[in-house]
Scaffold this motif. Sequence first.
Motif, PDB file in Angstrom:
ATOM      1  N   GLN A  49       0.852  -1.006   0.037  1.00 40.83           N
ATOM      2  CA  GLN A  49       0.012   0.051   0.067  1.00 40.83           C
ATOM      3  C   GLN A  49       0.939   1.189   0.089  1.00 40.83           C
ATOM      4  OE1 GLN A  49      -2.928  -0.268  -0.435  1.00 40.83           O
ATOM      5  NE2 GLN A  49      -4.154   1.666  -0.106  1.00 40.83           N
ATOM      6  N   PHE A  50       1.957   1.082   0.540  1.00 38.00           N
ATOM      7  CA  PHE A  50       2.744   2.502   0.964  1.00 38.00           C
ATOM      8  C   PHE A  50       3.288   2.603  -0.461  1.00 38.00           C
ATOM      9  CE2 PHE A  50       6.667   4.560   1.851  1.00 38.00           C
ATOM     10  CZ  PHE A  50       6.359   5.796   2.746  1.00 38.00           C
ATOM     11  N   VAL A  51       3.862   1.775  -1.104  1.00 35.26           N
ATOM     12  CA  VAL A  51       4.747   1.816  -2.397  1.00 35.26           C
ATOM     13  C   VAL A  51       3.707   2.395  -3.492  1.00 35.26           C
ATOM     14  CG1 VAL A  51       5.887   0.607  -4.233  1.00 35.26           C
ATOM     15  CG2 VAL A  51       6.471   0.271  -1.768  1.00 35.26           C
ATOM     16  N   THR A  52       2.556   1.816  -3.493  1.00 34.86           N
ATOM     17  CA  THR A  52       1.580   2.227  -4.523  1.00 34.86           C
ATOM     18  C   THR A  52       1.093   3.390  -4.500  1.00 34.86           C
ATOM     19  OG1 THR A  52      -0.091   0.909  -3.271  1.00 34.86           O
ATOM     20  CG2 THR A  52       1.045  -0.321  -5.095  1.00 34.86           C
ATOM     21  N   THR A  53       0.881   3.881  -3.209  1.00 37.68           N
ATOM     22  CA  THR A  53       0.543   5.191  -2.911  1.00 37.68           C
ATOM     23  C   THR A  53       1.419   6.297  -3.462  1.00 37.68           C
ATOM     24  OG1 THR A  53      -0.940   4.377  -0.974  1.00 37.68           O
ATOM     25  CG2 THR A  53      -0.270   6.977  -1.206  1.00 37.68           C
ATOM     26  N   LEU A  54       2.825   6.100  -3.107  1.00 35.07           N
ATOM     27  CA  LEU A  54       3.778   6.978  -3.701  1.00 35.07           C
ATOM     28  C   LEU A  54       3.818   6.930  -5.554  1.00 35.07           C
ATOM     29  CD1 LEU A  54       6.864   6.317  -1.210  1.00 35.07           C
ATOM     30  CD2 LEU A  54       5.178   8.093  -1.175  1.00 35.07           C
ATOM     31  N   LEU A  55       3.614   5.852  -5.918  1.00 31.90           N
ATOM     32  CA  LEU A  55       3.550   5.807  -7.344  1.00 31.90           C
ATOM     33  C   LEU A  55       2.383   6.525  -7.760  1.00 31.90           C
ATOM     34  CD1 LEU A  55       4.856   2.297  -7.831  1.00 31.90           C
ATOM     35  CD2 LEU A  55       6.204   4.352  -8.166  1.00 31.90           C
ATOM     36  N   LYS A  56       1.237   6.271  -7.322  1.00 32.95           N
ATOM     37  CA  LYS A  56       0.210   6.733  -7.680  1.00 32.95           C
ATOM     38  C   LYS A  56       0.115   8.229  -7.960  1.00 32.95           C
ATOM     39  CE  LYS A  56      -2.826   4.766  -5.347  1.00 32.95           C
ATOM     40  NZ  LYS A  56      -4.089   4.204  -4.690  1.00 32.95           N
ATOM     41  N   LEU A  57       0.790   8.760  -7.034  1.00 31.00           N
ATOM     42  CA  LEU A  57       0.716  10.338  -7.025  1.00 31.00           C
ATOM     43  C   LEU A  57       1.705  11.018  -7.994  1.00 31.00           C
ATOM     44  CD1 LEU A  57       1.202  10.937  -3.126  1.00 31.00           C
ATOM     45  CD2 LEU A  57      -1.010  11.002  -4.479  1.00 31.00           C
ATOM     46  N   VAL A  58       2.569  10.484  -8.752  1.00 33.46           N
ATOM     47  CA  VAL A  58       3.266  10.855  -9.692  1.00 33.46           C
ATOM     48  C   VAL A  58       2.596  11.407 -11.033  1.00 33.46           C
ATOM     49  CG1 VAL A  58       5.313  10.185 -11.313  1.00 33.46           C
ATOM     50  CG2 VAL A  58       5.429   9.259  -9.152  1.00 33.46           C
ATOM     51  N   PRO A  59       1.918  10.483 -11.573  1.00 36.15           N
ATOM     52  CA  PRO A  59       1.111  11.145 -12.623  1.00 36.15           C
ATOM     53  C   PRO A  59      -0.059  12.108 -12.346  1.00 36.15           C
ATOM     54  CG  PRO A  59       0.248   9.000 -12.283  1.00 36.15           C
ATOM     55  CD  PRO A  59       1.454   9.119 -11.486  1.00 36.15           C
ATOM     56  N   LEU A  60      -0.307  12.230 -11.014  1.00 32.73           N
ATOM     57  CA  LEU A  60      -1.264  13.292 -10.784  1.00 32.73           C
ATOM     58  C   LEU A  60      -0.599  14.558 -10.577  1.00 32.73           C
ATOM     59  CD1 LEU A  60      -3.645  11.150  -8.197  1.00 32.73           C
ATOM     60  CD2 LEU A  60      -3.941  11.502 -10.662  1.00 32.73           C
ATOM     61  N   ALA A  61       0.497  14.343 -10.020  1.00 31.82           N
ATOM     62  CA  ALA A  61       1.359  15.856  -9.835  1.00 31.82           C
ATOM     63  C   ALA A  61       1.579  15.962 -11.030  1.00 31.82           C
ATOM     64  CB  ALA A  61       2.406  15.370  -9.066  1.00 31.82           C
ATOM     65  N   GLY A  62       1.715  15.289 -12.223  1.00 36.76           N
ATOM     66  CA  GLY A  62       2.213  15.721 -13.409  1.00 36.76           C
ATOM     67  C   GLY A  62       1.038  16.458 -14.380  1.00 36.76           C
ATOM     68  N   VAL A  63      -0.297  15.948 -13.891  1.00 40.32           N
ATOM     69  CA  VAL A  63      -1.384  16.659 -14.470  1.00 40.32           C
ATOM     70  C   VAL A  63      -1.604  18.085 -13.827  1.00 40.32           C
ATOM     71  CG1 VAL A  63      -4.053  16.742 -14.447  1.00 40.32           C
ATOM     72  CG2 VAL A  63      -2.657  14.424 -14.762  1.00 40.32           C
ATOM     73  N   ILE A  64      -1.090  18.066 -12.576  1.00 41.80           N
ATOM     74  CA  ILE A  64      -1.531  19.497 -12.025  1.00 41.80           C
ATOM     75  C   ILE A  64      -0.339  20.346 -12.389  1.00 41.80           C
ATOM     76  CG2 ILE A  64      -1.069  20.804  -9.675  1.00 41.80           C
ATOM     77  CD1 ILE A  64      -2.375  18.032  -8.494  1.00 41.80           C
ATOM     78  N   ILE A  65       1.156  19.892 -12.675  1.00 40.95           N
ATOM     79  CA  ILE A  65       2.036  20.917 -13.179  1.00 40.95           C
ATOM     80  C   ILE A  65       1.725  21.305 -14.526  1.00 40.95           C
ATOM     81  CG2 ILE A  65       4.510  20.792 -13.784  1.00 40.95           C
ATOM     82  CD1 ILE A  65       4.800  18.860 -11.255  1.00 40.95           C
ATOM     83  N   LEU A  66       1.134  20.352 -15.392  1.00 39.47           N
ATOM     84  CA  LEU A  66       1.125  20.670 -16.604  1.00 39.47           C
ATOM     85  C   LEU A  66      -0.024  21.505 -16.844  1.00 39.47           C
ATOM     86  CD1 LEU A  66       1.317  20.110 -19.720  1.00 39.47           C
ATOM     87  CD2 LEU A  66      -0.187  17.983 -19.725  1.00 39.47           C
ATOM     88  N   ALA A  67      -0.997  21.321 -16.226  1.00 37.79           N
ATOM     89  CA  ALA A  67      -2.137  22.316 -16.430  1.00 37.79           C
ATOM     90  C   ALA A  67      -1.980  23.656 -15.792  1.00 37.79           C
ATOM     91  CB  ALA A  67      -3.392  21.801 -15.464  1.00 37.79           C
ATOM     92  N   ALA A  68      -0.953  23.789 -14.798  1.00 39.62           N
ATOM     93  CA  ALA A  68      -0.542  25.135 -14.567  1.00 39.62           C
ATOM     94  C   ALA A  68       0.199  25.891 -15.416  1.00 39.62           C
ATOM     95  CB  ALA A  68       0.209  25.011 -13.096  1.00 39.62           C
ATOM     96  N   TRP A  69       1.203  24.757 -16.061  1.00 40.96           N
ATOM     97  CA  TRP A  69       1.970  25.483 -17.106  1.00 40.96           C
ATOM     98  C   TRP A  69       1.307  25.912 -18.331  1.00 40.96           C
ATOM     99  CZ3 TRP A  69       3.489  23.453 -22.163  1.00 40.96           C
ATOM    100  CH2 TRP A  69       4.505  24.116 -22.657  1.00 40.96           C
TER     101      TRP A  69
END
Length: 437
Positions: A152-172
């Motif tokens: 659970q810990f490992v998959t939670t960290l991994l799942k936040l990577v693309p979501l952070a990418g969406v937020i950063i891309l949208a802001a850019w």
Amino acid sequence: MSTSPSRAALGFWTCLALVVGNMIGSGVYMLPATLAPLGWNGMIGWIVTIGGALCLAFVFARLGAKLPLAGGPYAFTQAAFGPGIGFAVAWSYWVLIWAGNAAIAVAVVSALSLIVPALGSTPGLPAMAALAVIWILIAVNIRGVALAGQVQFVTTLLKLVPLAGVIILAAWLLLRDGGGAIAASTPVPLGASAIAGAAAITFWGFLGVESATVPADKVENAAKVVPRVTLIGTVLTGVVYVLVSGAVMFMMPAAITAASPAPIAEFLGRSFGPRTAEIVALFAAISAFGTLNGFILLQGEMPWAMARGGVFPAWFGKESRFGTPARAHLVSGLLVTVVTLMNYASSMGQLFQDIASISLASGMLAYLACALAAIRLLPDDVPLKIAAAIATVFVVWMVYGLGLKADLWGLALLLLGLPVYWSVRRGRVTSSAATAP
């Protein structure tokens, strides 16, 4: 309540990963496609749901601090209203979990279908692949809570990577193009019924707000850790949902979003190319995989707690040599299998939506009863009473928004528990009479 070191397999960070990982999973990746035709009704539905989820989180945090016992919703409602209501709530919640796990497994396969198209085009294959994922994770959870917590810990960290990418891309994109980054769309009229429907289905994204309360007997310093991770996890999840869903809703055409099996991957792929979409789809699959792992943990813990509380067959209360409720896991797994196979002919999007709606309808009783239990168990806590009252109204509105079909299916699944309860209670009465002097 103190927990013995041998059973305290979950610490603060693992528990936070359980809460966040259970909520941020299939919902954030699948729901944009479901909500796309609703326009602004979908975004308003998210906002309403976040408000209701925060009230529920406050309720579970307070109850978790007062009663850090195994079973979470079951323990709270049994303490407030007795074994009958406790059983109804536990059964409701258990049905919610194992029925919902079928939809989460479908979300794993849906994301993978962007990488392996045959998964989406071959009749029956999505359901078979979903079952394979389910049984792999059942084996992990039978092996031990600590192992499940690590996954659970490992998959939670991994799942936040693309979501952070969406937020950063949208802001850019907004900084670069301003209003030009907003996709043209056909206006959709606002309506109370559409908003209620959107709120009902977006609540799928907050299932798991109570996750830390269910295995409380396995949480280190549960009276403090459970309330903290419940509130922190819900706030973090709400922020992620608003930013990510807003980016997809406003920056990608609704028709494309609605038709996509993995809209988050589609959003990033439009800027970075199809190869990026495949990579993100893999992360989406990992995300749903982690959520499924967390809920499979809960689908075993709930009947175990019910059996230990005397309202479910004692057979479910036996533990494996790893200290896990293996029997409960196996039976829950068989039920998930049945739900998946009953709907194998559906498309992945329709399969996800149908199972999600039915499982939500089945579990609404658990959320409603916990809100009422909070008022009864902590009558002097005014902020809690306000939050519980709001949560009660919110849950009733969710029932309305899910629609009659889902509600009737949910009611039917709940009624299936009555013979089990009567049988167990009759057996306990007979056993007590036989042993009486």
